[in-house]
Design a protein around this motif. Structure first.
Motif, PDB file in Angstrom:
ATOM      1  N   PRO A  89      11.023  -9.194   4.155  1.00 49.35           N
ATOM      2  CA  PRO A  89      10.433 -10.537   4.074  1.00 49.35           C
ATOM      3  C   PRO A  89       9.465 -10.779   5.228  1.00 49.35           C
ATOM      4  N   LEU A  90       8.465 -11.628   4.958  1.00 45.92           N
ATOM      5  CA  LEU A  90       7.424 -11.867   5.947  1.00 45.92           C
ATOM      6  C   LEU A  90       7.998 -12.413   7.249  1.00 45.92           C
ATOM      7  N   HIS A  91       8.947 -13.378   7.139  1.00 44.88           N
ATOM      8  CA  HIS A  91       9.495 -13.977   8.363  1.00 44.88           C
ATOM      9  C   HIS A  91      10.229 -12.932   9.198  1.00 44.88           C
ATOM     10  N   GLU A  92      10.864 -11.955   8.508  1.00 42.86           N
ATOM     11  CA  GLU A  92      11.573 -10.902   9.233  1.00 42.86           C
ATOM     12  C   GLU A  92      10.594  -9.978   9.939  1.00 42.86           C
ATOM     13  N   ARG A  93       9.512  -9.615   9.264  1.00 46.20           N
ATOM     14  CA  ARG A  93       8.499  -8.754   9.882  1.00 46.20           C
ATOM     15  C   ARG A  93       7.911  -9.411  11.120  1.00 46.20           C
ATOM     16  N   ILE A  94       7.579 -10.705  10.993  1.00 49.75           N
ATOM     17  CA  ILE A  94       6.966 -11.409  12.121  1.00 49.75           C
ATOM     18  C   ILE A  94       7.933 -11.503  13.290  1.00 49.75           C
ATOM     19  N   ARG A  95       9.189 -11.782  12.996  1.00 50.93           N
ATOM     20  CA  ARG A  95      10.177 -11.916  14.080  1.00 50.93           C
ATOM     21  C   ARG A  95      10.334 -10.594  14.833  1.00 50.93           C
ATOM     22  N   VAL A  96      10.477  -9.509  14.096  1.00 48.79           N
ATOM     23  CA  VAL A  96      10.657  -8.197  14.731  1.00 48.79           C
ATOM     24  C   VAL A  96       9.420  -7.830  15.547  1.00 48.79           C
ATOM     25  N   ALA A 127       0.059 -16.329   6.263  1.00 45.95           N
ATOM     26  CA  ALA A 127       1.210 -16.895   5.555  1.00 45.95           C
ATOM     27  C   ALA A 127       1.029 -18.371   5.220  1.00 45.95           C
ATOM     28  N   ASP A 128       0.218 -19.107   6.001  1.00 50.38           N
ATOM     29  CA  ASP A 128       0.049 -20.552   5.802  1.00 50.38           C
ATOM     30  C   ASP A 128       1.416 -21.247   5.789  1.00 50.38           C
ATOM     31  N   ASP A 129       2.239 -20.920   6.802  1.00 46.32           N
ATOM     32  CA  ASP A 129       3.606 -21.436   6.897  1.00 46.32           C
ATOM     33  C   ASP A 129       3.780 -22.038   8.294  1.00 46.32           C
ATOM     34  N   THR A 130       3.999 -23.355   8.374  1.00 45.59           N
ATOM     35  CA  THR A 130       4.077 -24.038   9.667  1.00 45.59           C
ATOM     36  C   THR A 130       5.236 -23.521  10.513  1.00 45.59           C
ATOM     37  N   GLU A 131       6.378 -23.274   9.881  1.00 45.84           N
ATOM     38  CA  GLU A 131       7.532 -22.800  10.641  1.00 45.84           C
ATOM     39  C   GLU A 131       7.243 -21.453  11.289  1.00 45.84           C
ATOM     40  N   LEU A 132       6.664 -20.534  10.500  1.00 48.14           N
ATOM     41  CA  LEU A 132       6.332 -19.221  11.052  1.00 48.14           C
ATOM     42  C   LEU A 132       5.294 -19.344  12.171  1.00 48.14           C
ATOM     43  N   GLU A 133       4.304 -20.192  11.945  1.00 53.28           N
ATOM     44  CA  GLU A 133       3.258 -20.341  12.954  1.00 53.28           C
ATOM     45  C   GLU A 133       3.825 -20.929  14.249  1.00 53.28           C
ATOM     46  N   THR A 134       4.810 -21.811  14.134  1.00 49.07           N
ATOM     47  CA  THR A 134       5.447 -22.369  15.331  1.00 49.07           C
ATOM     48  C   THR A 134       6.099 -21.265  16.157  1.00 49.07           C
ATOM     49  N   VAL A 135       6.835 -20.391  15.468  1.00 42.34           N
ATOM     50  CA  VAL A 135       7.515 -19.283  16.157  1.00 42.34           C
ATOM     51  C   VAL A 135       6.491 -18.389  16.850  1.00 42.34           C
ATOM     52  N   VAL A 136       5.456 -17.992  16.109  1.00 43.15           N
ATOM     53  CA  VAL A 136       4.474 -17.065  16.671  1.00 43.15           C
ATOM     54  C   VAL A 136       3.721 -17.715  17.822  1.00 43.15           C
ATOM     55  N   CYS A 137       3.371 -18.977  17.681  1.00 47.32           N
ATOM     56  CA  CYS A 137       2.639 -19.671  18.749  1.00 47.32           C
ATOM     57  C   CYS A 137       3.493 -19.746  20.017  1.00 47.32           C
ATOM     58  N   ARG A 156      -1.392 -22.779  24.192  1.00 46.93           N
ATOM     59  CA  ARG A 156      -0.530 -22.331  23.094  1.00 46.93           C
ATOM     60  C   ARG A 156       0.785 -23.106  23.065  1.00 46.93           C
ATOM     61  N   THR A 157       1.318 -23.400  24.238  1.00 47.21           N
ATOM     62  CA  THR A 157       2.597 -24.112  24.312  1.00 47.21           C
ATOM     63  C   THR A 157       2.483 -25.504  23.701  1.00 47.21           C
ATOM     64  N   ARG A 158       1.424 -26.200  24.028  1.00 43.19           N
ATOM     65  CA  ARG A 158       1.267 -27.555  23.499  1.00 43.19           C
ATOM     66  C   ARG A 158       1.028 -27.528  21.985  1.00 43.19           C
ATOM     67  N   ARG A 159       0.324 -26.513  21.512  1.00 42.48           N
ATOM     68  CA  ARG A 159       0.155 -26.380  20.059  1.00 42.48           C
ATOM     69  C   ARG A 159       1.502 -26.074  19.403  1.00 42.48           C
ATOM     70  N   ALA A 160       2.297 -25.205  20.024  1.00 46.33           N
ATOM     71  CA  ALA A 160       3.618 -24.887  19.487  1.00 46.33           C
ATOM     72  C   ALA A 160       4.481 -26.140  19.405  1.00 46.33           C
ATOM     73  N   ARG A 161       4.346 -27.035  20.371  1.00 48.71           N
ATOM     74  CA  ARG A 161       5.133 -28.271  20.336  1.00 48.71           C
ATOM     75  C   ARG A 161       4.732 -29.141  19.157  1.00 48.71           C
ATOM     76  N   ARG A 162       3.433 -29.268  18.947  1.00 47.42           N
ATOM     77  CA  ARG A 162       2.977 -30.082  17.811  1.00 47.42           C
ATOM     78  C   ARG A 162       3.466 -29.495  16.490  1.00 47.42           C
ATOM     79  N   LEU A 163       3.355 -28.180  16.368  1.00 45.82           N
ATOM     80  CA  LEU A 163       3.810 -27.526  15.136  1.00 45.82           C
ATOM     81  C   LEU A 163       5.330 -27.634  15.001  1.00 45.82           C
ATOM     82  N   GLY A 164       6.059 -27.507  16.115  1.00 47.36           N
ATOM     83  CA  GLY A 164       7.514 -27.593  16.060  1.00 47.36           C
ATOM     84  C   GLY A 164       7.998 -28.960  15.643  1.00 47.36           C
ATOM     85  N   ILE A 165       7.339 -30.001  16.112  1.00 49.16           N
ATOM     86  CA  ILE A 165       7.700 -31.356  15.696  1.00 49.16           C
ATOM     87  C   ILE A 165       7.433 -31.532  14.204  1.00 49.16           C
TER      88      ILE A 165
END
Length: 564
Positions: A89-96, A127-137, A156-165
């Protein structure tokens, strides 16, 4: 039928493995990396080779081992990448890819680490997936911090916060506050700014039920350290939890909490109860955290006069100083640790340091070398460390045989300026008193610095510094010099012979434990004598008792005996 039965067994094994994986992640987020590792090993055994989740399980094992072990011998990230199939799965590939990229940076494989992170970022964009982009950011922000690219990390940190919220990944939002504060602190050294950011993050964590998670605990302990540095010790006390039993020092959060508590207590007193095994606590850390834990432990050991621990921990710090320092911030912790080792040898009688690399001048050379390496990697100013290095130079200048061009007073002046600017009030008191000791007796500038130090130290209850202030206010004149003006004599007090012995040793700067050993008493008995002394003399603390002693006939006689 046999094939169907085999498939059922494989599905059951996969289900058990996934259940264990979730348990391991919960344990990790509660700060128990050791327990998480044990559970993940069981999950991997259950999975065997019948499931596609092995790559993810191996990634988990790598993270848990890094967080809770002293070994990098088992590179689970390499195994995880090798078993990452094309159908994962894409989320697994990105995490690894993200975890392996960060591990590569920590282990000095910068090119490999950057390549893997770029691959993960490309997948996340597709992926166009906010959750995945939050993790990667979040991961890319931490990678930028590891490489010393502080402005990029903040962006990057501040962008990750916006995406995480937006994606409701609250634990990553909490983590973003920690990362922002760390990047800000490394860039400016301003502990007040770091405390403000972490305080906002802790409030967010409380609002969203994230206080008990690994991210919440890490943020809380980082905020406590900021508050200690800033001299806001009452607030730090409020955030420190009850001491964990010694046998529970299994997770990094528990080890860090024990060290932070001892760090605060050592600012307040020369006795820490219960006295932690500083060497054992540092040995519990992982390579990723060892430099940071050494900086705390050596500061405690130096202030407590635990010379055996100082020598052991200094040896560990020297090994780190001579090796690979990643992220660059670990070099700052090594500098702080070695500066404490210098202080331990110059603050009083020199301890029996046996290794030739532990002389103050040699340690200072190593400090200067590490600082040059850190500055080579990061252009942003590490202002707080400028002050730490200035203190190390000033204290090494006290030892004959140095070849430093600037004198001790100039180094203290630099440290005072830095610590005022960065709001490191606890360190500022130390620098102020170091500068006062360079002035001659009765100098008005020394009196002004003593007043400043006392204004900071009294609300904090920093007893060792208050005692030193009292001694510096009653300077001993050199031979043949006219005596400085003294305050009026202390009123007489009907002290017992034992109480007179105790107060004389307090005035010499002895700890309760040292007094107990010298007088062959228990520490509890010495504590009782001190309490009775404070009551009988009508003073509020030990510093005032020492001031009374130096104005008394006994104290004057002791000074005459010393000067003669």
């Amino acid at each position: 039928m046999a094939a169907a039965g085999h498939d059922d067994d494989a599905d059951a094994a996969s289900s058990r493995a996934e259940t264990l994986r979730r348990r391991a992640e919960r344990a990790f987020r509660s700060g128990r990396a050791d327990l998480a590792h044990q559970i993940a090993v069981r999950a991997l055994t259950e999975a065997g080779r019948t499931t596609d989740s092995r790559a993810l399980l191996l990634e988990h094992l790598g993270r848990y081992l890094d967080a809770g072990s002293t070994s990098w011998e088992h590179d689970y990230f390499e195994q995880s990448l090798a078993e990452l199939g094309p159908k994962a799965p894409l989320h697994e590939r990105i995490r690894v890819l993200c975890s392996s990229g960060l591990a590569g940076l920590r282990r000095g494989r910068t090119d490999d680490g950057v390549r893997l992170l770029h691959e993960a970022a490309e997948l996340a964009r597709e992926a166009d997936d906010t959750e995945l982009e939050t993790v990667v950011c979040t991961v890319v922000a931490e990678a930028a911090l590891t490489l010393g690219h502080l402005d990029e990390s903040l962006h990057r940190t501040r962008r990750a916060r916006r995406l995480g919220i937006e994606s409701r990944q609250y634990h990553l939002v909490v983590r973003s506050y920690f990362n922002e504060a760390r990047a800000t602190y490394l860039r400016t050294g301003n502990v007040a700014d770091a405390a403000r950011i972490r305080g906002a993050g802790l409030a967010y964590a409380a609002e969203h039920g994230e206080l008990a998670t690994e991210e919440g605990n890490t943020l809380r302990l980082a905020l406590i350290e900021d508050l200690i540095e800033a001299g806001r010790w009452t607030e730090a006390d409020d955030l420190l939890s009850d001491p964990a039993p010694h046998e529970r020092h299994g997770s990094l959060n528990e080890v860090e909490e024990a060290l932070v508590r001892a760090w605060l207590q050592s600012w307040r007193s020369r006795d820490v109860d219960p006295a932690p095994s500083l060497v054992r606590l540092v040995a519990t850390s992982s390579p990723l955290h060892e430099a940071y834990f050494l900086s705390l432990a050596l500061a405690v050991a130096a202030r407590l006069g635990d010379h055996a621990a100082v020598e052991e921990l200094t040896g560990r710090a020297l090994l780190l100083a001579g090796g690979h320092l990643a992220p660059p911030s670990s070099g700052l912790y090594v500098i702080d640790a070695l500066a404490s080792a210098i202080h331990a040898q110059t603050a009083g009688p020199r301890p029996p340091m046996l290794h030739p690399d532990t002389t103050p001048h040699r340690l200072l050379e190593i400090v200067e070398g590490v600082y040059a390496r850190v500055r080579h990697h990061v252009a942003a100013p590490y202002e707080l460390t400028d002050g730490v290095v200035a203190v190390a130079r000033a204290e090494a200048a006290r030892v004959p045989g140095g070849s430093w061009e600037q004198d001790e007073a100039e180094h203290w002046d630099t440290a005072i300026w830095v610590f005022r600017r960065t709001h490191a009030r606890a360190r500022l008191v130390h620098a102020l008193l170091g500068r006062v000791a360079v002035y001659g007796p009765g100098d008005e500038r020394a009196a002004e610095l003593l007043d400043e130090a006392e204004r900071i130290a009294v609300p904090m209850g920093a007893e060792p510094y208050l005692e030193r202030i009292a001694r510096l206010r009653a300077p001993r004149p050199p031979d043949g010099a006219p005596a400085a003006r003294r305050p009026p004599p202390a009123p007489s007090a009907d002290l017992t012979p034992r109480q007179r012995e105790v107060i004389a040793r307090l005035a010499e700067g002895r700890t309760d434990r040292e007094i107990a050993e010298e007088l062959r008493l228990s520490v509890r008995t010495v504590n009782a004598h001190v309490a009775q002394l404070l009551t009988r003399l009508g003073v509020r603390n030990r510093a005032e008792a020492v001031g009374w002693y130096y104005r008394s006939e006994d104290g004057r006689g002791a000074e005459r005996g010393t000067s003669g």
